[in-house]
Design a protein around this motif. Structure first.
Motif, mmCIF file in Angstrom:
data_model
loop_
_atom_site.group_PDB
_atom_site.id
_atom_site.type_symbol
_atom_site.label_atom_id
_atom_site.label_comp_id
_atom_site.label_asym_id
_atom_site.label_seq_id
_atom_site.Cartn_x
_atom_site.Cartn_y
_atom_site.Cartn_z
ATOM 1 N N ILE A 622 0.873 -1.181 0.000
ATOM 2 C CA ILE A 622 0.000 0.000 0.000
ATOM 3 C C ILE A 622 0.908 1.228 0.000
ATOM 4 C CG2 ILE A 622 -1.862 1.215 1.203
ATOM 5 C CD1 ILE A 622 -2.757 -1.555 0.553
ATOM 6 N N LEU A 623 0.825 2.043 -1.037
ATOM 7 C CA LEU A 623 1.644 3.256 -1.078
ATOM 8 C C LEU A 623 1.029 4.345 -0.208
ATOM 9 C CD1 LEU A 623 2.343 3.486 -4.909
ATOM 10 C CD2 LEU A 623 3.961 2.805 -3.137
ATOM 11 N N HIS A 624 -0.304 4.451 -0.298
ATOM 12 C CA HIS A 624 -0.974 5.479 0.482
ATOM 13 C C HIS A 624 -2.450 5.122 0.600
ATOM 14 C CE1 HIS A 624 -1.031 9.301 2.487
ATOM 15 N NE2 HIS A 624 -2.123 9.640 1.838
ATOM 16 N N PHE A 625 -3.037 5.517 1.717
ATOM 17 C CA PHE A 625 -4.449 5.204 1.916
ATOM 18 C C PHE A 625 -5.151 6.452 2.440
ATOM 19 C CE2 PHE A 625 -8.276 3.265 3.293
ATOM 20 C CZ PHE A 625 -8.402 2.117 2.523
ATOM 21 N N THR A 626 -6.234 6.827 1.774
ATOM 22 C CA THR A 626 -7.015 7.994 2.190
ATOM 23 C C THR A 626 -8.408 7.520 2.590
ATOM 24 O OG1 THR A 626 -5.812 9.308 0.562
ATOM 25 C CG2 THR A 626 -7.808 10.290 1.514
ATOM 26 N N ALA A 627 -8.841 7.897 3.781
ATOM 27 C CA ALA A 627 -10.143 7.452 4.279
ATOM 28 C C ALA A 627 -10.948 8.663 4.734
ATOM 29 C CB ALA A 627 -9.949 6.474 5.444
ATOM 30 N N VAL A 628 -11.974 8.968 3.984
ATOM 31 C CA VAL A 628 -12.831 10.105 4.328
ATOM 32 C C VAL A 628 -14.195 9.565 4.731
ATOM 33 C CG1 VAL A 628 -13.918 12.219 3.495
ATOM 34 C CG2 VAL A 628 -11.616 11.593 2.701
ATOM 35 N N GLN A 629 -14.701 9.985 5.890
ATOM 36 C CA GLN A 629 -16.021 9.545 6.306
ATOM 37 C C GLN A 629 -16.761 10.662 7.005
ATOM 38 O OE1 GLN A 629 -13.695 6.527 7.512
ATOM 39 N NE2 GLN A 629 -12.541 8.404 7.821
ATOM 40 N N GLU A 630 -18.060 10.740 6.702
ATOM 41 C CA GLU A 630 -18.937 11.688 7.391
ATOM 42 C C GLU A 630 -19.597 10.900 8.507
ATOM 43 O OE1 GLU A 630 -21.708 13.861 9.077
ATOM 44 O OE2 GLU A 630 -22.529 12.290 7.797
ATOM 45 N N ILE A 631 -19.302 11.270 9.746
ATOM 46 C CA ILE A 631 -19.721 10.463 10.890
ATOM 47 C C ILE A 631 -20.614 11.246 11.846
ATOM 48 C CG2 ILE A 631 -17.681 8.998 10.721
ATOM 49 C CD1 ILE A 631 -16.612 10.556 13.227
ATOM 50 N N GLY A 632 -21.158 12.355 11.379
ATOM 51 C CA GLY A 632 -22.068 13.123 12.231
ATOM 52 C C GLY A 632 -21.309 14.001 13.206
ATOM 53 N N HIS A 633 -20.816 13.363 14.260
ATOM 54 C CA HIS A 633 -20.069 14.100 15.278
ATOM 55 C C HIS A 633 -19.116 13.115 15.956
ATOM 56 C CE1 HIS A 633 -19.130 16.493 18.830
ATOM 57 N NE2 HIS A 633 -19.615 15.537 19.600
ATOM 58 N N ALA A 634 -17.877 13.544 16.121
ATOM 59 C CA ALA A 634 -16.912 12.696 16.831
ATOM 60 C C ALA A 634 -16.877 13.140 18.281
ATOM 61 C CB ALA A 634 -15.531 12.814 16.201
ATOM 62 N N VAL A 635 -17.380 12.296 19.171
ATOM 63 C CA VAL A 635 -17.367 12.648 20.594
ATOM 64 C C VAL A 635 -15.928 12.848 21.051
ATOM 65 C CG1 VAL A 635 -17.892 11.818 22.913
ATOM 66 C CG2 VAL A 635 -19.525 11.433 21.034
ATOM 67 N N ASN A 636 -15.093 11.903 20.704
ATOM 68 C CA ASN A 636 -13.670 11.982 21.017
ATOM 69 C C ASN A 636 -12.924 11.698 19.713
ATOM 70 O OD1 ASN A 636 -10.957 11.195 21.714
ATOM 71 N ND2 ASN A 636 -11.624 10.998 23.834
ATOM 72 N N PRO A 637 -12.519 12.735 18.992
ATOM 73 C CA PRO A 637 -11.929 12.531 17.666
ATOM 74 C C PRO A 637 -10.710 11.604 17.680
ATOM 75 C CG PRO A 637 -12.476 14.837 17.977
ATOM 76 C CD PRO A 637 -12.688 14.168 19.306
ATOM 77 N N GLN A 638 -9.924 11.666 18.761
ATOM 78 C CA GLN A 638 -8.735 10.808 18.814
ATOM 79 C C GLN A 638 -9.141 9.336 18.853
ATOM 80 O OE1 GLN A 638 -5.649 12.270 18.705
ATOM 81 N NE2 GLN A 638 -4.846 10.222 18.367
ATOM 82 N N ILE A 639 -10.149 9.026 19.650
ATOM 83 C CA ILE A 639 -10.638 7.650 19.724
ATOM 84 C C ILE A 639 -11.251 7.253 18.383
ATOM 85 C CG2 ILE A 639 -12.462 6.217 20.748
ATOM 86 C CD1 ILE A 639 -11.762 7.445 23.453
ATOM 87 N N ALA A 640 -11.991 8.183 17.766
ATOM 88 C CA ALA A 640 -12.591 7.881 16.462
ATOM 89 C C ALA A 640 -11.502 7.588 15.428
ATOM 90 C CB ALA A 640 -13.466 9.044 16.005
ATOM 91 N N LEU A 641 -10.450 8.391 15.440
ATOM 92 C CA LEU A 641 -9.335 8.146 14.510
ATOM 93 C C LEU A 641 -8.728 6.768 14.744
ATOM 94 C CD1 LEU A 641 -7.166 11.402 14.437
ATOM 95 C CD2 LEU A 641 -8.462 10.389 12.570
ATOM 96 N N GLY A 642 -8.545 6.437 16.008
ATOM 97 C CA GLY A 642 -7.959 5.137 16.338
ATOM 98 C C GLY A 642 -8.840 4.000 15.846
ATOM 99 N N GLN A 643 -10.147 4.138 16.052
ATOM 100 C CA GLN A 643 -11.098 3.125 15.576
ATOM 101 C C GLN A 643 -10.951 2.960 14.072
ATOM 102 O OE1 GLN A 643 -13.305 1.001 16.914
ATOM 103 N NE2 GLN A 643 -15.058 2.092 17.702
ATOM 104 N N ILE A 644 -10.886 4.085 13.375
ATOM 105 C CA ILE A 644 -10.894 4.010 11.921
ATOM 106 C C ILE A 644 -9.562 3.488 11.391
ATOM 107 C CG2 ILE A 644 -10.977 5.474 9.853
ATOM 108 C CD1 ILE A 644 -13.327 6.936 11.403
ATOM 109 N N GLU A 645 -8.472 3.977 11.943
ATOM 110 C CA GLU A 645 -7.175 3.451 11.495
ATOM 111 C C GLU A 645 -7.086 1.946 11.754
ATOM 112 O OE1 GLU A 645 -3.949 5.647 13.214
ATOM 113 O OE2 GLU A 645 -4.382 7.443 12.044
ATOM 114 N N GLY A 646 -7.516 1.527 12.934
ATOM 115 C CA GLY A 646 -7.458 0.103 13.268
ATOM 116 C C GLY A 646 -8.319 -0.726 12.330
ATOM 117 N N GLY A 647 -9.506 -0.218 12.032
ATOM 118 C CA GLY A 647 -10.400 -0.938 11.128
ATOM 119 C C GLY A 647 -9.816 -1.036 9.729
ATOM 120 N N ILE A 648 -9.135 0.018 9.312
ATOM 121 C CA ILE A 648 -8.518 -0.008 7.981
ATOM 122 C C ILE A 648 -7.412 -1.061 7.932
ATOM 123 C CG2 ILE A 648 -7.054 1.331 6.400
ATOM 124 C CD1 ILE A 648 -8.811 3.788 7.219
ATOM 125 N N VAL A 649 -6.630 -1.131 8.997
ATOM 126 C CA VAL A 649 -5.559 -2.143 9.019
ATOM 127 C C VAL A 649 -6.165 -3.546 8.964
ATOM 128 C CG1 VAL A 649 -3.670 -3.106 10.371
ATOM 129 C CG2 VAL A 649 -3.930 -0.629 10.200
#
Lengths: 756, 285
Positions: A622-649
């Protein structure tokens, strides 16, 4: 909020973070080891892929007098794992359907004695019928274990008036398969059960859904719920893998404990046993036929979607339902027909795994969309853009897309952020230059519905409670579990914000069925959105109920708030506030036609993968991965980022590496981490995560569920990128070097560089 | 209880081995044998001979002759970091650096990686390509044999009763040789090799191949040298050999199988491509 940015006001540190980093968090395997009464447990399992258990021989090579032994005859209640249907036995009595089914349970204080005894038990198994290991074989119906070898069949049909275009539509047909996948939580499955002096059976362990475990114990033990207590211990990951299986081993541990006079019994699977017998992602087969006008307007989607359910029904119908609803993707199309089947095979049952059927059908649809774009000679991004749902459009389930339909925005941001058009041109130039690698860029646009499907949340009728404590704090009582996803922190944040108090005045209560109401399972991207929303509502009522204290005014200070809480606590149960779920207004869901409102909210996403395939070894990077999502509201953006990065992996693993290999009995053969390959950090380069927050979701402050979403997009984006790089269609996962080598060899004549 | 012996001197260890040669299994870093012990406790030996106390087996020395001696007990992290290794035998530094993970490299030893005799081990192809010699000691004395004669079959070596490996010897590489190492694993790190190639390709004054050596892992029941291929390339220009011919030649040298990690067809194809890549460009990976 983007990767690498931090905003501490919205991103308080995780409440469980420091203890986990320092290794202070005790997991089940760390508990009770000094308890002199503790018994260790082990399981004797069937070895044939279906048959009849004709006898059990306890060999003479060991002393059985002090060994605790449990068989099906010792089950006081019903010998069935409680789920949708009572078809799966807790312990095999006579007939069984797969290799690896539990038949005999043993417990002993000495682990070495236990191991020795385990080898002494011989099951007399007689084969019965012909095992089936693939969807194809099951549906050919040579050997039917259940009628038609089909657990469930669902149809989604949406037919509108056909637009006459004057030109014949362009049509493509695609057949793809996706493999199973192991959740690979760090902590294997485990339970400790005992009989407390007050006659209560207490079971604690690693789990997502305490009330599922409680219900299973009620049925298996034949005891009232009041005599059963289920406690969640710190849980090292779940990903769906600890949705239904904990019920099985909780019953096993409890049966042993009852048999052993109430002594604590510890049943922890080792990694290999866990890999062999616990449920994994459903393998799938999709046959997709798409038609579009010459201008690229999608005209029809015809989709046959089959899931391998394994040997018992378990959760397969629900997984199938989500897969069927997500199959047509986030596209506008007048004519949509999806037929879904969950079929019987002789594998151990497949179960919940992040995405729950949606990643399988989305993969097929997105691969088909790229092939149709090629046929139309359109850029895949432009083709998608033309067809993405917009507010006011009628979606596949006949529901009108609401104002929170941000599919196009997600795509536009992803194209801009990834430099899609420029990179596509650059990669094509790179490939023309004829070097030792080929590069490609691929896209997936998709949505994921949060919460239980259809009327599921109404049936669940979740309840949450806020209680004032003697310390002047607010305790949050829910049955939802922290399983590494950050739920404890997120829910405390939601409650604190709604109460208008700092987070340290909110306590996440122990997840113990003796204490917490049933706020539903920790699954389906529902915890933050559904349970969080309930907490938000409960907080408002809690504030109304708070007695006046100290200074007056709208914003009482910290000492006043704590004093008020203490007063409320003194009232006992009367001071607690419980909020129950009520269905929001909207079109009803019709389970027969799959028409209506399927989910309270959808999150919208566009993922872009760039890959490089090495022509010497056929390895894909994988050279690069871009993930854009409209999620309404991130209660804790850092946790949301972690969830999404982990799910992508996890999605990258499913796409490129993870390959469950079956042995001749239908059980996972590569049952070690040396042979079941998941990505390491060295396999992952930059992941650029962008959260769009339009604030219109059904959750607190407009949040939408995101837990499963990131699992849906990586595999199709990567497959489409590999197709762009190599110019060959792919029809299965994982895209291992071996598969790409074979695929290219088939098309050798058009790829002369192979024979250079 | 299992016996555990940890001698302080090589002589003591060799005497123990000589007295009861079948009794002990030798353990150095333990990164392979302890995993094996966990997976198959029934195969545990009567006694363990822990050689981690034998400091004389540790360390890397460059001799006046230009030769390099690597003690069998030298951990792979030391091999990876050693200045002489990095300068003159860079393939060995490269293979040590991709054996397991850094934590494994701190415990695992070069001798252990060889004596475990896995066909997928990462360092043997390099030792084969360098034409290394292996030093074997017993109570009766010390012998040195070509490392290419060490592996006798699947997970078997020529070590006799009472013998242990004490060191490896590497000769200087001819000037101007092309050196190549590539591990094709199941993922980018912490992987077991599916196909591995280490190649040393010396050239004559006319630019033709002279005495090339190709050491492979994971394509036969032992780590192996592609002798037929090397012989056929002798005296030819490296660019004049089509990959189809390399594939045909390799059929004489390797016998890859399909297993949980890869397929025979893939291994065969990639082995040929790696040889071709080695001939065309020096490459470390």
């Amino acid at each position: 909020m983007r990767s690498g940015e931090r905003d501490f006001s919205r991103n308080p540190l995780r409440l469980d973070g420091m203890d986990k980093i320092l290794g202070r968090t005790p997991y089940l395997d760390d508990l009770h080891l000094r308890d002199p009464d503790l018994l260790f447990a082990a399981t004797v399992r069937t070895t044939l892929p279906g048959g009849v258990l004709e006898g059990i021989d306890f060999g003479g090579g060991t002393d059985w007098s002090d060994m605790t032994v449990v068989t099906a005859r010792d089950i006081p209640g019903t010998n069935a794992v409680r789920l949708l249907e009572n078809d799966q036995p807790v312990l095999v009595e006579r007939e069984f359907r797969h290799a690896g089914e539990a038949a005999v349970l043993l417990a002993h204080p000495d682990r070495r004695r236990l191991r020795k005894a385990l080898l002494q038990v011989r099951l007399a198994e007689r084969p019965a019928g012909v095992p089936v290991f693939t969807i194809e074989a099951a549906l050919q119906g040579q050997a039917e274990t259940i009628p038609g070898n089909t657990y469930t069949e669902y149809r989604l049909e949406k037919s509108g008036p056909r637009q006459e275009t004057g030109h014949p539509d362009t049509v493509i047909a695609v057949e793809v398969e996706t493999p199973s996948q192991e959740q690979l939580y760090i902590e294997p499955q485990g339970m400790v059960a005992r009989l407390a002096p007050d006659g209560v059976v207490r079971v604690e362990g690693s789990m997502q859904c305490p009330y599922y475990v409680l219900d299973a114990l009620v049925q298996c033990l034949g005891l009232p719920a009041s005599r059963i207590q289920v406690v969640q211990t710190a849980t090292g990951g779940g990903f769906g893998g600890k949705e239904d299986f904990p019920s099985v081993i909780a019953c096993h541990a409890a049966l042993l404990a009852l048999r052993a006079g109430g002594r604590p019994v510890r049943l922890v699977l080792d990694r290999a046993e866990d890999l062999r017998v616990t449920p994994k992602r459903h393998p799938s087969r999709s046959r997709v036929r798409l038609a579009a006008t010459p201008e690229g307007r999608l005209q029809s989607v015809a989709f046959d979607f089959d899931l391998d359910g394994g040997a018992y029904r378990t959760l397969s119908p629900v997984v199938l339902s989500r897969g069927v609803i997500h199959a047509p993707g986030p596209y506008r199309c007048p004519d949509v027909r999806v037929t879904g089947r969950a079929v019987f095979t002789s594998h151990p049952p497949f179960g919940a795994f992040r995405g729950f059927g949606a990643p399988q059908s989305i993969f097929a649809m997105e691969v088909a969309m790229d092939r149709l774009a090629s046929r139309l000679e359109m850029d895949p991004a432009e083709f998608r853009r033309k067809n993405l749902l917009c507010p006011g459009d009628t979606g596949p389930t006949g529901d009108i897309a609401g104002e929170d339909t941000h599919a196009r925005k997600a795509l536009d941001v992803a194209l801009e952020r990834s430099g899609y058009a420029r990179r596509r041109t650059e990669h094509e130039a790179w490939n023309r230059a004829g070097g030792p690698t080929r590069r490609g860029i691929g896209l997936a646009t998709f949505c994921h519905g949060a919460g239980f499907t259809g009327n599921g949340e109404t049936h669940l009728a979740s309840r949450v409670t806020l209680a004032a404590t003697a310390e002047g704090k607010v305790e949050l009582l829910v049955s939802n579990t922290e399983i590494g996803q950050g739920a404890a922190t997120t829910l405390v944040q939601v409650a604190a914000e709604a109460l208008g108090i700092p987070m340290d005045l909110v306590v996440f209560g122990p997840v113990d069925t003796a204490r917490v109401p049933n706020s539903g399972p920790t699954v389906a991207s529902r915890t933050c959105m559904v349970v969080g929303k309930l907490l938000e509502k409960a907080a408002r009522r809690f504030l109304e109920q708070l007695p006046p204290a100290g200074g007056k005014g709208n914003a009482p200070g910290r000492p006043d708030f704590q004093e008020a809480c203490r007063k409320l606590h003194a009232l006992g149960g009367a001071g607690e506030v419980t909020e129950t779920y009520a269905a929001p207004p909207g079109p009803a869901w019709d389970e027969k036609t799959f028409q209506g409102r399927a989910y309270a909210s959808y999150a919208w996403a566009a993922y872009v993968a760039e890959v490089e395939v090495d022509l010497v070894t056929f390895e894909t990077r994988i050279l690069h991965f871009t993930a854009v999502q409209e999620i309404g509201h991130a209660v804790n953006p850092q946790i949301a980022l972690g969830q999404i990065e982990g799910g992508i992996v996890q999605g990258i693993g499913w796409a490129l590496l993870e390959n469950v290999v079956w042995n001749g009995s239908g059980v996972m053969a590569n049952d070690r981490l040396a042979t079941y390959i998941i990505p390491t950090s060295a396999d992952i380069d930059g992941i650029d995560v962008i959260l769009l927050e339009e604030g219109q979701g059904a959750g607190p402050r407009g949040a939408k569920g995101i837990g499963e979403l990131p699992m849906d997009g990586p595999a199709p984006a990567i497959a489409n990128a590999v197709r762009h790089a190599l110019g060959v269609d792919v029809d299965r996962l994982p895209l291992t070097p071996e598969y790409l080598h074979a695929r290219l060899a088939e098309q050798q004549e058009v790829h002369s560089w192979l024979s250079k | 209880m299992t016996e555990w012996r940890r001698p302080r001197h090589l002589r003591e260890a060799l005497e123990l081995l000589g007295e009861s040669p079948d009794r002990y299994r030798i353990v150095a870093g333990g990164t392979d044998v302890m995993v094996e012990r966990h997976l198959h406790p029934e195969n545990a030996p009567a006694g363990w001979l822990d050689i981690s106390g034998l400091s004389e087996l540790r360390g890397i020395a460059r001799l006046e002759t230009g030769e390099l001696r690597v003690g069998a007990m030298t951990p792979l992290s030391a091999v990876r970091e050693d200045a002489a290794v990095r300068e003159s035998w860079p393939l060995l530094a490269a293979s040590a650096a991709v054996t397991g993970a850094p934590a494994i490299q701190n415990r695992a030893t070069l001798g252990g990686n060889i004596c475990n005799a896995s066909p997928a081990a990462d360092n043997p192809p390099v030792l084969l390509a360098y034409g290394a010699e292996i030093e074997i000691a017993s109570a009766g004395g010390v012998r040195r044999i070509p490392y290419s004669a060490f592996h006798a079959g699947y997970r078997r070596t020529v070590l006799g009763q009472g013998e242990m490996v004490t060191g490896l010897w590497l000769k200087p590489v001819p000037r101007g040789s092309r050196q190549y190492f590539r591990k094709v694993g199941t993922r980018a790190a912490q992987a077991i090799t599916k196909v591995g190639l280490a190649a040393v390709v010396p050239f004559g004054p006319d630019g033709t191949v002279r005495g090339a050596r190709f050491g492979f892992s994971s394509v036969a029941e032992t780590p192996c040298l592609a002798r037929t291929t090397a012989a056929a390339l002798e005296g030819r220009s490296p660019l004049a050999v089509p990959s189809g011919e390399i594939g045909a030649l390799l059929e004489q040298d390797i016998a890859p199988i399909s297993d949980l990690r890869s397929t025979g067809a893939y291994r065969r194809q990639v082995a040929a491509r790696l040889v071709r890549e080695a001939l065309q460009a020096g490459h470390f990976q």
